[in-house]
Design a protein around this motif. Sequence first.
Motif, PDB file in Angstrom:
ATOM      1  N   PRO A   1     -35.439 -17.062 -42.297  1.00 31.92           N
ATOM      2  CA  PRO A   1     -36.903 -17.106 -42.199  1.00 31.92           C
ATOM      3  C   PRO A   1     -37.375 -17.409 -40.777  1.00 31.92           C
ATOM      4  O   PRO A   1     -36.749 -18.190 -40.060  1.00 31.92           O
ATOM      5  CB  PRO A   1     -37.279 -18.264 -43.132  1.00 31.92           C
ATOM      6  CG  PRO A   1     -36.079 -18.589 -43.923  1.00 31.92           C
ATOM      7  CD  PRO A   1     -34.903 -18.093 -43.189  1.00 31.92           C
TER       8      PRO A   1
ATOM      9  N   ARG B   1     -32.294 -16.814 -47.131  1.00 26.37           N
ATOM     10  CA  ARG B   1     -33.727 -16.513 -47.039  1.00 26.37           C
ATOM     11  C   ARG B   1     -34.616 -17.741 -47.232  1.00 26.37           C
ATOM     12  O   ARG B   1     -35.799 -17.703 -46.930  1.00 26.37           O
ATOM     13  CB  ARG B   1     -34.100 -15.420 -48.048  1.00 26.37           C
ATOM     14  CG  ARG B   1     -33.565 -14.043 -47.613  1.00 26.37           C
ATOM     15  CD  ARG B   1     -34.283 -12.913 -48.312  1.00 26.37           C
ATOM     16  NE  ARG B   1     -33.771 -12.690 -49.667  1.00 26.37           N
ATOM     17  CZ  ARG B   1     -32.771 -11.857 -49.950  1.00 26.37           C
ATOM     18  NH1 ARG B   1     -32.197 -11.170 -48.978  1.00 26.37           N
ATOM     19  NH2 ARG B   1     -32.362 -11.701 -51.182  1.00 26.37           N
TER      20      ARG B   1
ATOM     21  N   ASN C   1     -27.444 -15.415 -49.548  1.00 29.39           N
ATOM     22  CA  ASN C   1     -28.387 -15.146 -48.447  1.00 29.39           C
ATOM     23  C   ASN C   1     -28.955 -16.467 -47.950  1.00 29.39           C
ATOM     24  O   ASN C   1     -28.773 -17.508 -48.583  1.00 29.39           O
ATOM     25  CB  ASN C   1     -29.502 -14.205 -48.909  1.00 29.39           C
ATOM     26  CG  ASN C   1     -30.403 -14.884 -49.923  1.00 29.39           C
ATOM     27  OD1 ASN C   1     -31.084 -15.859 -49.625  1.00 29.39           O
ATOM     28  ND2 ASN C   1     -30.377 -14.374 -51.158  1.00 29.39           N
TER      29      ASN C   1
END
Length: 435
Positions: free
Chosen positions: A170, A140, A138
């Motif tokens: 983000p 993130r 991911n």
Amino acid sequence: ECLWVTGVLCEACDLLGWKRPTKIQVEAIPVALEGRDVIGLAETGSGKTGAFALPILQSLLSHPQRLHTLVLTPTRELAFQIGEQFEALGSTIGVKTAVIVGGIDMMSQALVLAKKPHVVIATPGRLVDHLENTKGFNLRALKFLVMDEADRILNMDFESEVDKILKVIPRDRRTFLFSATMTKKVQKLQRAALKDPVKCAVSTKYATVDKLQQYYIFIPAKYKDCYLVSILNELAGNSFIVFCGTCNNAQRVALLLRNLGITAVPLHGQMSQSKRLGALNKFKSKSRSVLLATDVASRGLDIPHVDCVINFDIPTHSKDYIHRVGRTARAGRSGKSITFVTQYDVELFQRIEALIGKKLPAFPTQEEEVMMLVERVNEAQRFARIEMKEQGEKRKRPRGGEDDGDDAEQSSGVRKKVKGGRFRGGKGGGFRRGR
């Protein structure tokens, strides 16, 4: 000159032979180092990669982190090229990169991603595949998003992929958006993805470099091949990129030229990734003097020694003309471009002249000399047709082996068979290598 860029990165620039920053680097780097989002409007060949890579590497130096940056780019070749520049600039500080594009095995890519590189350079479609299907991967924690050639990413209908990517990274990140043109789609993307960006525009009008000598030739469509061969002979010793409108035509012309003993190599979207990189490397290393390309190669590819660009098929979008001819006369060198205009292309050609704001001179040719080539070219066309047909049949056969994408490479073998009066192919005839 490197007022803001840290010493170790200046040394890396020096090793690459970058003595002084380009206009877009002067505009964008200080803004980026201040921590602002950037919209960079810059024409092709202006040093954009350095403009976003240096601030990112500087940020990585002060805050080392895995999966720190994502660079999105429209084509595979461009992704590899940006990867090379990150590797070169970051080699002294140990930056790890991963290039994630289509045409390459997902499993091996998943293994590279599992090692969590610092910088991921990707085409949008393949990145979404990994975000959806690769366990444990991911973005993130991402700190930087770069969209390079954003106008093209959106023109190639990657909008839904870009939306998906924006949803899973983000919000609190830095974004750099680089584009040659400011289209409505790019403005919309800017509003969705950037926070209070600073606009760094280097050249907003469509300009072609002064050191580029641009010409056109008005020719009957049926003699295009003859004129191409004539120009390649006349300017022998130079390196050429010849732009064709379709993959099929790029392959056909490559075979035609090889049949006439001219070292040519095709580069188009129907070739496997390894073949495309192989073709580019052969051209870069000068073992082939003519690269037959579709628009896959018109943007962003920095091939240092292109002496002449030939628009064999006129581009249907006038802006593509700028990108194609931008492959030559780079970094202060001079170069030539010659555009073939047939009876069907007059309107498109007038649009190009209107866009660049100048009337092009005709390239001088001797019609009688060109016509002396007709018979030889006709014969080469016939061989090229036979080889194209064979390649089509070879692709239809079930095969367990590896992809023969750049079949033009093997054309000389076929040619010997043709000249000897017996060739493979035909219905059910011919033989295959044992697999």
